[in-house]
Design an enzyme around this catalytic site. Structure first.
Site, PDB file in Angstrom:
ATOM      1  N   HIS A   1       0.793  -1.240   0.000  1.00  0.00           N
ATOM      2  CA  HIS A   1       0.000   0.000   0.000  1.00  0.00           C
ATOM      3  C   HIS A   1       0.820   1.283   0.000  1.00  0.00           C
ATOM      4  CE1 HIS A   1       1.018  -0.007   4.259  1.00  0.00           C
ATOM      5  NE2 HIS A   1       0.695   1.258   4.272  1.00  0.00           N
TER       6      HIS A   1
HETATM    7  C1  UD1 Z   1      -1.667   5.909   5.708  1.00  0.00           C
HETATM    8  C2  UD1 Z   1      -0.296   6.350   6.228  1.00  0.00           C
HETATM    9  C3  UD1 Z   1       0.662   5.170   6.161  1.00  0.00           C
HETATM   10  C4  UD1 Z   1       0.087   3.963   6.885  1.00  0.00           C
HETATM   11  C5  UD1 Z   1      -1.271   3.633   6.288  1.00  0.00           C
HETATM   12  C6  UD1 Z   1      -1.912   2.444   6.940  1.00  0.00           C
HETATM   13  C7  UD1 Z   1       0.158   8.717   5.741  1.00  0.00           C
HETATM   14  C8  UD1 Z   1       0.983   9.651   4.960  1.00  0.00           C
HETATM   15  N1  UD1 Z   1       0.281   7.403   5.425  1.00  0.00           N
HETATM   16  O1  UD1 Z   1      -1.504   5.587   4.336  1.00  0.00           O
HETATM   17  O2  UD1 Z   1       1.874   5.527   6.784  1.00  0.00           O
HETATM   18  O3  UD1 Z   1       0.957   2.865   6.714  1.00  0.00           O
HETATM   19  O4  UD1 Z   1      -2.117   4.782   6.435  1.00  0.00           O
HETATM   20  O5  UD1 Z   1      -2.984   1.986   6.175  1.00  0.00           O
HETATM   21  O6  UD1 Z   1      -0.562   9.122   6.613  1.00  0.00           O
HETATM   22  N2  UD1 Z   1      -8.778   5.170   1.398  1.00  0.00           N
HETATM   23  C9  UD1 Z   1     -10.068   4.689   1.335  1.00  0.00           C
HETATM   24  N3  UD1 Z   1     -10.700   4.386   2.497  1.00  0.00           N
HETATM   25  C10 UD1 Z   1     -10.126   4.556   3.717  1.00  0.00           C
HETATM   26  C11 UD1 Z   1      -8.801   5.071   3.772  1.00  0.00           C
HETATM   27  C12 UD1 Z   1      -8.145   5.351   2.596  1.00  0.00           C
HETATM   28  O7  UD1 Z   1     -10.638   4.510   0.279  1.00  0.00           O
HETATM   29  O8  UD1 Z   1     -10.761   4.263   4.735  1.00  0.00           O
HETATM   30  C13 UD1 Z   1      -8.074   5.461   0.124  1.00  0.00           C
HETATM   31  C14 UD1 Z   1      -8.296   6.852  -0.356  1.00  0.00           C
HETATM   32  O9  UD1 Z   1      -8.554   6.816  -1.697  1.00  0.00           O
HETATM   33  C15 UD1 Z   1      -6.968   7.550  -0.133  1.00  0.00           C
HETATM   34  C16 UD1 Z   1      -5.977   6.410  -0.150  1.00  0.00           C
HETATM   35  O10 UD1 Z   1      -6.684   5.273   0.290  1.00  0.00           O
HETATM   36  O11 UD1 Z   1      -6.696   8.489  -1.088  1.00  0.00           O
HETATM   37  C17 UD1 Z   1      -4.827   6.666   0.745  1.00  0.00           C
HETATM   38  O12 UD1 Z   1      -5.276   6.928   2.077  1.00  0.00           O
HETATM   39  P1  UD1 Z   1      -4.394   7.805   3.094  1.00  0.00           P
HETATM   40  O13 UD1 Z   1      -5.008   7.769   4.440  1.00  0.00           O
HETATM   41  O14 UD1 Z   1      -4.048   9.114   2.548  1.00  0.00           O
HETATM   42  O15 UD1 Z   1      -3.031   7.039   3.164  1.00  0.00           O
HETATM   43  P2  UD1 Z   1      -2.730   5.501   3.337  1.00  0.00           P
HETATM   44  O16 UD1 Z   1      -2.221   4.987   2.071  1.00  0.00           O
HETATM   45  O17 UD1 Z   1      -3.848   4.750   3.986  1.00  0.00           O
END
Ligand code: UD1
Length: 345
Positions: A196
């Site tokens: 991820h």
């Molecule tokens: C975040 C953390 C990462 C951690 C990870 C655990 C940062 C910079 N990164 O990354 O260090 O390892 O969480 O999972 O904070 N999304 C959904 N549903 C959700 C959450 C996310 O659809 O409930 C999708 C969204 O499209 C979003 C993408 O995932 O744009 C990324 O989510 P984001 O929270 O920005 O970062 P993670 O990749 O989850």
């Protein structure tokens, strides 16, 4: 009673918060703010249910956006809460945007700040998490370090760490007992995989990784993060949640993930948390990155760095001659942190 305000928002933070909350709530007035960085049921709610975490008092519902927008939104909303609640200390966990926003807001209001999982470094400034860690450590009054490497990293940057061990080990010990009692979720032999990280989910990088997995003779089970799923769906045609030798699952709750881990023949991941959990479970790990913050796991080849999954995956998982040593404390990190805060606040 002193007041502690905890800010969490992403999946790994719910796991870290579960054991600590059980300690803190007996000794402090603890208030929890959920930023809403993770919001899907399988990325958030399920952890509160399974790990019996109290419902947060506040949910900022910030959701997904660019780094600055996500961080900025949290800061604006969190500032107001801090000004109203006036806590004696704010707790932040790990290295996400929720951590950074919590750190900046607290420090600007000159309130006391405690960072759990301080001192981790990849020395790779292209990772958003590395920026978040460095700033969070620098702004914290108490840096709780999970390993001696973390203690050294803090010292090298002129900061003092407090060695506590790793709070994820507390969680692992407690919840893996429950997972062991459950039936296997997957009947056949498999490698558990998760991908991820921001850089690994760039289209061309993810394609390289998946193509390398597809070339192997092993079976993979892949609980898939929503970010990764979006890109995979663009790149491949997935039928019945299968692609060649890969079976996709929804993101899993903590106990289900431990079930998948304990019953696997090894793990391929780019997650920091899962690298350690694999180590705690005494299984072999391939880490799809150039470097790791959890360098102790590399000793005796228990964990092997393999960017883009470009290595001989089959032969790595055949070698099960691994010596494990626990470098991450005794599983009583939450008690150590609670006792420290009781003494200091
Ligand atoms: C975040 C953390 C990462 C951690 C990870 C655990 C940062 C910079 N990164 O990354 O260090 O390892 O969480 O999972 O904070 N999304 C959904 N549903 C959700 C959450 C996310 O659809 O409930 C999708 C969204 O499209 C979003 C993408 O995932 O744009 C990324 O989510 P984001 O929270 O920005 O970062 P993670 O990749 O989850």
């Amino acid at each position: 009673m002193k007041k502690i305000l905890t800010i969490i928002g992403a999946r790994p933070q719910f796991i870290k918060h579960a054991p600590l909350q059980k300690e803190l709530k007996n000794h402090f007035n603890e208030i929890v703010v959920h930023t809403g960085q993770h919001y899907d049921n399988n990325m958030s709610e399920i952890f509160f249910k399974e790990m019996e975490i109290d419902k947060p008092k506040y949910n900022l519902n910030v959701g997904s956006s660019t780094h600055a927008e996500q961080t900025g939104k949290i800061m604006i909303l969190f500032e107001e809460i801090l000004m109203n609640e006036k806590p004696d200390c704010v707790i932040i966990y790990g290295d996400t945007n929720s951590t950074l926003a919590g750190a900046l807001t607290t420090a600007k209001l000159k309130m006391r700040l405690a960072h759990i999982e301080a001192g981790m470094r990849s020395f790779n400034m292209n990772m958003p998490e590395e920026i978040n860690r460095i700033i969070s450590d620098r702004l914290s009054d108490y840096n709780f370090a999970p390993s001696f490497t973390a203690m050294e990293n803090l010292e090298n940057e002129g900061m003092e760490g407090i060695f506590t061990g790793d709070i994820m080990y507390d969680a692992f010990l407690k919840y893996s007992k429950i997972a062991k009692k459950q039936e296997r979720l997957i009947e056949y032999d498999y490698i558990l995989m998760t991908i991820h990280r921001e850089s690994n989910t760039l289209e061309e990088n993810l394609k390289r990784i998946i193509d390398n997995i597809l070339k192997t003779q092993l079976k993979f089970v892949f609980p898939i993060h929503p970010r990764t799923r979006k890109i995979i769906n663009k790149l491949y045609e997935i039928k019945d949640n299968k692609l060649g030798n890969i079976e996709f699952l929804q993101p899993q709750g903590y106990i289900e993930l431990l079930n998948l881990l304990i019953n696997s023949n090894g793990v391929l991941t780019d997650s920091g948390g899962l690298q350690k959990e694999t180590f705690f479970a005494k299984k072999k790990c391939i880490t799809v990155r150039n470097e790791t913050e959890w360098v102790e796991t590399l000793q005796n080849n228990a964990n092997i760095l393999c960017p883009f999954a470009e290595c001989n995956i089959e032969s790595i998982f055949q070698d099960s001659n691994i010596k494990f040593k626990n470098y991450y404390g005794n599983g009583n990190t939450s008690e150590i942190i609670n006792n420290f805060l009781m003494e200091r606040l």
